[in-house]
Design an enzyme around this catalytic site. Structure first.
Site, PDB file in Angstrom:
ATOM      1  NE  ARG A 261       4.646  -2.470  13.984  1.00  0.00           N
ATOM      2  CZ  ARG A 261       5.302  -1.311  13.949  1.00  0.00           C
ATOM      3  NH1 ARG A 261       6.163  -1.022  14.912  1.00  0.00           N
ATOM      4  NH2 ARG A 261       5.088  -0.459  12.963  1.00  0.00           N
ATOM      5  NE  ARG A 276       8.536  -0.713  24.344  1.00  0.00           N
ATOM      6  CZ  ARG A 276       9.212  -0.359  23.249  1.00  0.00           C
ATOM      7  NH1 ARG A 276       8.894  -0.921  22.101  1.00  0.00           N
ATOM      8  NH2 ARG A 276      10.162   0.539  23.293  1.00  0.00           N
ATOM      9  CD  GLU A 348       9.944   5.143  17.115  1.00  0.00           C
ATOM     10  OE1 GLU A 348       9.291   4.767  16.127  1.00  0.00           O
ATOM     11  OE2 GLU A 348      10.831   4.447  17.639  1.00  0.00           O
ATOM     12  CB  SER A 351      10.522   5.816  12.543  1.00  0.00           C
ATOM     13  OG  SER A 351      10.911   5.470  13.850  1.00  0.00           O
ATOM     14  NE  ARG A 390       5.376   3.861  22.070  1.00  0.00           N
ATOM     15  CZ  ARG A 390       6.588   3.380  21.817  1.00  0.00           C
ATOM     16  NH1 ARG A 390       7.481   4.149  21.217  1.00  0.00           N
ATOM     17  NH2 ARG A 390       6.892   2.146  22.157  1.00  0.00           N
TER      18      ARG A 390
END
Length: 425
Positions: A261, A276, A348, A351, A390
């Site tokens: 990404r 990130r 996070e 999801s 993470r």
């Protein structure tokens, strides 16, 4: 993708529902206008085609040469007019599809109201905050000192937001992936998939990543292949344009892929360490289920994600997204976040979303009910099970020791060759 027919039938209802997720009344009016224009042109084209067929039959009945010549000339002009109308119809259809693909999913009736992340609802917190008799340090200090995380060489090789895992760091990452896959397959009932990491454009359209999020994706322009932002994309599209056997539902898959990404959407956020990156690893759970069971399957999906946290003994919490903070594709969504004591923040790691028939309509994934009947759209769901790096951050920061070493969670030790602790070389 939403069925425009039902929007036409109840425009005020859908206007209110879509406004909850940020889709404006003006956008809806443009969609409905484009829909009306393409349907008007379709009616006109069909009428002209019928007239042309009738005219062809009538010409064969004309005996006089002059009258016949006039009829042939009239037919030619009508054919030219029809050609122009057909071109207009094709353009109108394309314009309508472009707008339809920009319509977000409708929120589930159970989704809490709200405008943004400040209105999200804390569902539960599991585990006590880790206690230290020293000041816990962030992973961007622990990793380099242990010799398992190299930021400088990552930047040298690929640029900012890249890093290199070294030695026991690389092994820990690999152990987490293998253990999570085994857990989901052996105990949660998923079938493992190892999919390609590059997909066709239509796969991203099917899952809702395109056209809306093109700027956040990496692409091979020459071949028009796209690097996957998540395994959700290739796994969901395994069944694109297929009719599944309803007796075999639910279908549950789990897959590991590298993910890519651009992270443009993280502008302004804290991007220190490995939180990130442009490339990261992730284990993803994807489900194809009967519409009557998708709410129950979402609860089970969420528990499967949490089970990873529980077995790693990581403090975590579950947060339900309000309507204004739902993703473009999700009808209902829960985030699982782990506590990173060195960063002093929640991160996070999953999801878990129910898309209902939104993706299935875009990707044309249907099932035939047992005993026969008309094919219906499946409901699709997915959630990370879990996302790296993470989880790596959570392990390093939660199980750090005063001497700078890190204790390996017991469930991972068989995958680490029995290693119980990472310490300075």
């Amino acid at each position: 993708m939403i069925d425009t027919r039902i929007i036409r039938e109840r425009p005020e209802h859908f206007r209110a529902e879509l406004e909850k997720v940020g889709y404006t009344a003006a956008e809806l009016e443009r969609l409905l206008a484009a829909d009306e224009e393409r349907r008007r042109l379709l009616r006109e084209v069909e009428s002209r085609r019928a007239e042309r067929s009738k005219g062809s039959r009538e010409i064969n009945k004309i005996a006089g040469p002059e009258e016949r010549a006039r009829a042939v000339a009239d037919r030619k002009r009508a054919g030219e007019d029809l050609g122009r109308l057909e071109k207009e119809l094709a353009e109108a259809e394309a314009a309508f599809v472009r707008l339809a693909l920009e319509v977000p999913n409708l929120p589930h009736p159970a989704v809490p109201p709200g405008r943004d992340e400040r209105d999200n609802v804390l569902v539960r917190t599991v585990g006590d905050e880790p206690r230290f008799d020293f000041a816990p340090r962030p992973h961007w200090e622990l990793g380099p000192e242990l010799g398992i995380l190299d930021f400088e060489r990552g930047v040298k090789v690929s640029g900012s937001r890249f890093y290199v895992l070294v030695g026991e760091g690389a092994r820990l990452q690999r152990a987490l992936i293998a253990w999570m896959l085994d857990l989901h397959v052996r105990e949660h009932g998923y079938v493992e998939i190892y999919p390609p990491a590059m997909v066709k454009r239509e796969c991203l359209v099917g899952t809702g990543n395109l056209p809306k999020f093109a700027d956040n994706l990496y692409r091979d322009v020459e071949g028009d292949f796209w690097f996957v932002p998540t395994a959700e994309v290739p796994v969901t599209n395994l069944y694109r344009d297929e009719i599944l056997d309803g007796a075999k539902l639910p279908i549950r898959h789990v897959a590991y892929t590298p993910c890519f990404r651009r992270e443009k959407m993280s502008a302004g956020r804290d991007v220190r360490g490995i939180k990130r990156g442009h490339q990261f690893d992730k284990v993803e759970m994807v489900k194809f289920v009967h519409p009557d069971h998708s709410d129950d399957e979402l609860e089970r999906l969420l528990d499967d994600a949490q089970d990873v946290c529980r077995r790693l003994a990581l403090r975590h919490r579950v947060v339900e997204m309000c309507a204004g903070d739902l993703s473009f594709t999700a009808a209902r969504k829960f985030d699982v976040e782990i506590w990173a004591p060195g960063c002093n923040e929640w991160l996070e790691v999953s999801s878990c979303s129910n898309f209902r028939d939104f993706q299935a309509r875009r990707a044309n994934i249907r099932f035939r009910p047992p005993g026969g009947g008309k094919p219906e759209l499946v409901h699709t769901l997915n959630g990370s099970g879990l996302a790296l790096p993470r989880v790596m951050i959570g392990v390093l920061e939660t199980f750090q020791n005063a001497d700078g070493s890190v204790t390996i969670p017991e469930v991972l030790r068989p995958y680490m060759g029995g290693t119980a602790r990472i310490q300075r070389a």
